[in-house]
Design an enzyme around this catalytic site. Sequence first.
Site, PDB file in Angstrom:
ATOM      1  N   ASP A 176     -15.431 -10.916   4.636  1.00  0.00           N
ATOM      2  CA  ASP A 176     -14.419 -10.335   3.752  1.00  0.00           C
ATOM      3  C   ASP A 176     -13.811 -11.441   2.897  1.00  0.00           C
ATOM      4  OD1 ASP A 176     -12.216  -9.233   2.548  1.00  0.00           O
ATOM      5  OD2 ASP A 176     -11.419  -8.273   4.358  1.00  0.00           O
ATOM      6  N   TYR A 192       4.853  -1.354   1.029  1.00  0.00           N
ATOM      7  CA  TYR A 192       5.424  -2.269   2.023  1.00  0.00           C
ATOM      8  C   TYR A 192       6.924  -2.460   1.819  1.00  0.00           C
ATOM      9  CZ  TYR A 192       0.873  -3.424   3.909  1.00  0.00           C
ATOM     10  OH  TYR A 192      -0.343  -3.340   4.536  1.00  0.00           O
ATOM     11  N   LYS A 207      -9.434  -8.328  -5.427  1.00  0.00           N
ATOM     12  CA  LYS A 207      -8.342  -9.198  -5.867  1.00  0.00           C
ATOM     13  C   LYS A 207      -8.693  -9.996  -7.121  1.00  0.00           C
ATOM     14  CE  LYS A 207      -5.527  -9.422  -1.702  1.00  0.00           C
ATOM     15  NZ  LYS A 207      -4.439  -8.597  -2.236  1.00  0.00           N
ATOM     16  N   TYR A 225      -6.670  -8.700   8.954  1.00  0.00           N
ATOM     17  CA  TYR A 225      -6.199  -7.688   8.003  1.00  0.00           C
ATOM     18  C   TYR A 225      -7.309  -7.464   6.981  1.00  0.00           C
ATOM     19  CZ  TYR A 225      -3.874  -5.190   4.302  1.00  0.00           C
ATOM     20  OH  TYR A 225      -3.567  -4.249   3.367  1.00  0.00           O
TER      21      TYR A 225
END
Length: 429
Positions: A240, A21, A269, A148
């Site tokens: 999610d 990114y 994560k 996302y």
Amino acid sequence: MNTIMSTGLQQRDKAVNWHPYTQMKTADDIIPVIKGKGIYLYDAEGKKYMDVVSSWWVTLHGHSHPHIAQRVFEQLNTLEQVIFAGFTHEPAIQLSENLLELLPDNQEKVFYSDNGSTAVEVALKMCIQYAHNQGKKKTKILAFKNAYHGDTFGAMSVSGKSFWTKPFESMLFEVVFIDTPNAENLENLQNQIKELVDETACFIYEPLVQGAAGMLMYKPEDLSQLMKFCREQGLLLIQDEVFTGFGRTGKLFAADHLTDQPDIMCFSKGLTGGTMPMGITTCSNEIYDAFLSDDKHKTLFHGHSFTANPLACAAALASMELLLNEETQVNIKRITQQHSEFIKELGLHPCVENARQTGTILAFDFKTGQGTSYFNEIGKKLYQEFLQRGIIMRPLGNVIYLVPPYCITAEELEFVYRNISEVLDQFKA
């Protein structure tokens, strides 16, 4: 640890590395980090930074936590890796048992992968093949606008269409995007879903908080109603929890705020406490049973070289132990309460719009008169200003947010709040 070392590391990095990114041509010099401890990261010049975004939302308990490090070290000296096709090991079994014990009671099987994107890919393949194995063709997916779910092709397909996905639009599969639910639009959403349900394999969603979209938040009661309706229509639900899992929402999982249950859940994560990559997709026995057959073609053909890596499993087990201990749970409640108090102050500032919070996640929009945008230049200026103050923030354009590790003290969090207020005053003019 000095300027010469820092410059040398920057030059060596620039010669060989391509960062995520990041527009490499116009990017500022990166910061070489040589050590992490607790909430702090230390650069090559000896400066320390408070990591209040948990290094892209992964670090639950702070950096280099000794309990996790010890467990990984012990595992490293026992078994570092084994193929997970035809073999198993204690850490994978124990992790699955421990995780399923904490999840909604319909979550009964665990499939291991490598990261959040692949956990989502697995979930999508489960749903599409679930229908296929029963002789049905259901290929459409339902998802929220602004979603996302990752950067692999399946995950991009179910993520909101934007500048991130534009070069690949012709290669993404068909997805129907709907608004997040509220009291006013729920009936309309139900009517939309009714028209699609016969062709639709599943509905995938980020519960309560759409993180990458700018920490957009919506109410658990509205999501619960939508989930209940989808279930009544026979639509499979993929929740999610890559971002929201493991305490971020103030409870262990976003699922704990809801009155209905998903069929499939995705995790990554914070799963290993930020120690190393790992993805998990859990599912109900109903999903699992659709793949049980004498026909080998009904197998879920998916796997990764490092599936259920023993080191990552050991890290996840250690992180989960820390998460469940009383001190961590008290810290989560305290961070949540401190955020709630600071929100009241934030809401009065003339530079602030839409101050919001879900558990340990706090966010607000820096008022620019142009709405919110990932490309808003104020984000870069704010990022640099906070870095100068020894605080790592990574604004999403003009959206500023905090997702601190649970080890942050009350005093450290007050220090961050104080600096946010000072920066807002500084940029007010």
